[in-house]
Write a protein that holds these residues in place. Structure first.
Motif, short mmCIF file in Angstrom:
data_model
loop_
_atom_site.label_atom_id
_atom_site.label_comp_id
_atom_site.label_asym_id
_atom_site.label_seq_id
_atom_site.Cartn_x
_atom_site.Cartn_y
_atom_site.Cartn_z
N TYR A 1 38.56 36.01 30.76
CA TYR A 1 38.77 36.72 29.51
C TYR A 1 38.40 38.19 29.57
CZ TYR A 1 39.24 32.10 27.49
OH TYR A 1 39.66 30.83 27.21
N TYR A 2 37.56 38.58 30.53
CA TYR A 2 37.00 39.91 30.49
C TYR A 2 37.49 40.76 31.65
CZ TYR A 2 33.93 37.24 27.52
OH TYR A 2 33.46 36.41 26.57
N ARG A 3 37.68 42.01 31.38
CA ARG A 3 38.04 43.02 32.37
C ARG A 3 39.29 42.66 33.15
NH1 ARG A 3 33.17 45.10 35.72
NH2 ARG A 3 34.72 46.67 36.04
N PHE A 4 39.92 43.65 33.66
CA PHE A 4 41.09 43.44 34.49
C PHE A 4 41.29 44.66 35.38
CE2 PHE A 4 42.73 45.56 30.75
CZ PHE A 4 43.61 46.49 31.27
N SER A 5 42.15 44.49 36.34
CA SER A 5 42.53 45.59 37.22
C SER A 5 44.04 45.69 37.18
CB SER A 5 42.06 45.32 38.65
OG SER A 5 42.48 46.35 39.51
N GLU A 6 44.56 46.90 37.18
CA GLU A 6 46.01 47.10 37.15
C GLU A 6 46.48 47.56 38.52
OE1 GLU A 6 48.07 48.77 33.59
OE2 GLU A 6 48.49 50.40 34.99
N TYR B 1 45.60 46.01 43.91
CA TYR B 1 44.57 45.99 42.88
C TYR B 1 43.22 45.73 43.53
CZ TYR B 1 44.18 40.95 43.24
OH TYR B 1 43.95 39.68 43.72
N ARG B 2 42.16 45.99 42.77
CA ARG B 2 40.80 45.78 43.25
C ARG B 2 39.89 45.69 42.04
NH1 ARG B 2 37.76 48.19 48.01
NH2 ARG B 2 35.63 48.29 47.27
N LEU B 3 38.98 44.73 42.05
CA LEU B 3 37.97 44.64 41.00
C LEU B 3 36.72 43.99 41.57
CD1 LEU B 3 38.06 41.43 39.73
CD2 LEU B 3 40.22 42.34 38.97
N GLU B 4 35.63 44.09 40.86
CA GLU B 4 34.36 43.52 41.32
C GLU B 4 33.82 42.57 40.27
OE1 GLU B 4 31.84 46.86 42.26
OE2 GLU B 4 32.55 46.84 44.33
N LYS B 5 33.28 41.46 40.75
CA LYS B 5 32.67 40.46 39.87
C LYS B 5 31.39 39.95 40.51
CE LYS B 5 34.17 39.05 36.58
NZ LYS B 5 33.94 39.53 35.23
N THR B 6 30.50 39.41 39.70
CA THR B 6 29.32 38.74 40.22
C THR B 6 29.72 37.33 40.65
OG1 THR B 6 28.74 37.99 38.00
CG2 THR B 6 27.70 40.03 38.77
N PRO B 7 28.94 36.66 41.48
CA PRO B 7 29.28 35.29 41.88
C PRO B 7 29.42 34.39 40.66
CG PRO B 7 27.56 36.17 43.29
CD PRO B 7 27.75 37.16 42.18
N GLY B 8 30.31 33.42 40.75
CA GLY B 8 30.54 32.48 39.66
C GLY B 8 31.94 31.90 39.74
N GLU B 9 32.30 31.11 38.74
CA GLU B 9 33.64 30.52 38.67
C GLU B 9 34.53 31.36 37.77
OE1 GLU B 9 33.25 26.46 37.40
OE2 GLU B 9 33.00 25.80 39.47
N TYR B 10 35.73 31.64 38.25
CA TYR B 10 36.66 32.48 37.51
C TYR B 10 38.07 31.92 37.57
CZ TYR B 10 32.90 35.88 37.65
OH TYR B 10 31.69 36.50 37.52
N SER C 1 51.76 48.25 37.87
CA SER C 1 51.37 48.03 36.46
C SER C 1 51.27 46.57 36.06
CB SER C 1 52.34 48.75 35.52
OG SER C 1 52.36 50.13 35.81
N VAL C 2 50.88 45.70 36.99
CA VAL C 2 50.60 44.31 36.67
C VAL C 2 49.09 44.17 36.56
CG1 VAL C 2 50.72 41.91 37.47
CG2 VAL C 2 52.63 43.46 37.90
N ASN C 3 48.62 43.49 35.53
CA ASN C 3 47.20 43.25 35.36
C ASN C 3 46.79 42.00 36.12
OD1 ASN C 3 46.94 45.42 33.61
ND2 ASN C 3 47.33 44.18 31.82
N VAL C 4 45.65 42.07 36.80
CA VAL C 4 45.03 40.90 37.39
C VAL C 4 43.75 40.69 36.61
CG1 VAL C 4 44.00 39.88 39.45
CG2 VAL C 4 46.03 41.34 39.65
N LYS C 5 43.62 39.50 36.04
CA LYS C 5 42.50 39.24 35.13
C LYS C 5 41.65 38.09 35.65
CE LYS C 5 45.50 40.53 31.32
NZ LYS C 5 46.01 40.18 30.00
N PRO C 6 40.33 38.28 35.67
CA PRO C 6 39.43 37.19 36.03
C PRO C 6 38.89 36.53 34.75
CG PRO C 6 38.27 39.25 36.20
CD PRO C 6 39.67 39.57 35.72
N PHE D 1 41.53 33.43 37.85
CA PHE D 1 42.30 34.64 38.10
C PHE D 1 43.75 34.39 37.74
CE2 PHE D 1 38.63 35.20 40.80
CZ PHE D 1 38.31 36.52 40.57
N TYR D 2 44.39 35.36 37.12
CA TYR D 2 45.80 35.24 36.74
C TYR D 2 46.38 36.62 36.53
CZ TYR D 2 44.05 35.92 32.01
OH TYR D 2 43.44 36.43 30.89
N THR D 3 47.72 36.67 36.53
CA THR D 3 48.41 37.95 36.32
C THR D 3 48.89 38.05 34.88
OG1 THR D 3 50.57 37.07 36.95
CG2 THR D 3 49.21 38.00 38.71
N GLY D 4 49.13 39.28 34.46
CA GLY D 4 49.71 39.57 33.16
C GLY D 4 50.64 40.76 33.31
#
Length: 142
Positions: free
Chosen positions: A48-53, A60-69, A41-46, A71-74
């Motif tokens: 401001y938008y979307r996250f994976s728990e 955890y697992r999430l998908e993003k388009t190429p770019g600069e992000y 139950s820890v969120n991984v956030k790239p 990443f941090y936990t919550g």
């Protein structure tokens, strides 16, 4: 641009440029630094938008388009949050400093986190009138 004649003289363009981005899969595990046990139950956030728990195994697992992000936990379990480059966050993690650049060549990027219990409390002890109470001691029990 090429075109193809259709009924009644209507043309349709065939050479329409479409930018298709490969999605990059970001995945990893979050564990307790002292016990090496997974943390659920820890969120991984790239950013401001979307996250994976994380699941029960801390994955955890999430998908993003190429770019600069950034990443941090919550979490709400009493762990100190971290950014994707392994720095502890004192308070909320900064979201404006990128920790990873995902290129179109990347397909999978693994980011593991090891969190430790703790935190920081600061402030003043005030009386009912808002005046500082000198020589105050605060005890915190877990």
């Amino acid at each position: 641009m090429g075109s193809e004649a259709l009924m009644d003289g209507v043309d349709i363009l065939l050479d329409i440029p479409i930018d298709l981005y490969k999605m990059v899969t970001i995945y990893g595990t979050i564990t307790d630094e002292s016990t090496n046990r997974p943390i659920a139950s820890v969120n991984v956030k790239p950013g401001y938008y979307r996250f994976s728990e994380t699941d029960a195994q801390g994955r955890y697992r999430l998908e993003k388009t190429p770019g600069e992000y950034t990443f941090y936990t919550g979490n709400q379990q009493g762990y100190i949050n971290k950014t994707g480059d392994g720095k502890n966050c004192s308070g909320p993690c900064r979201k404006d400093v990128p920790t990873h650049t995902l290129s179109g060549e990347d397909r999978y990027v693994r980011i593991d986190y090891m969190l430790r219990k703790g935190g920081q409390i600061s402030g003043s002890v005030l009386d009912l009138d808002g005046e500082a109470v000198p020589y105050s001691t605060i005890y915190i029990f877990d």
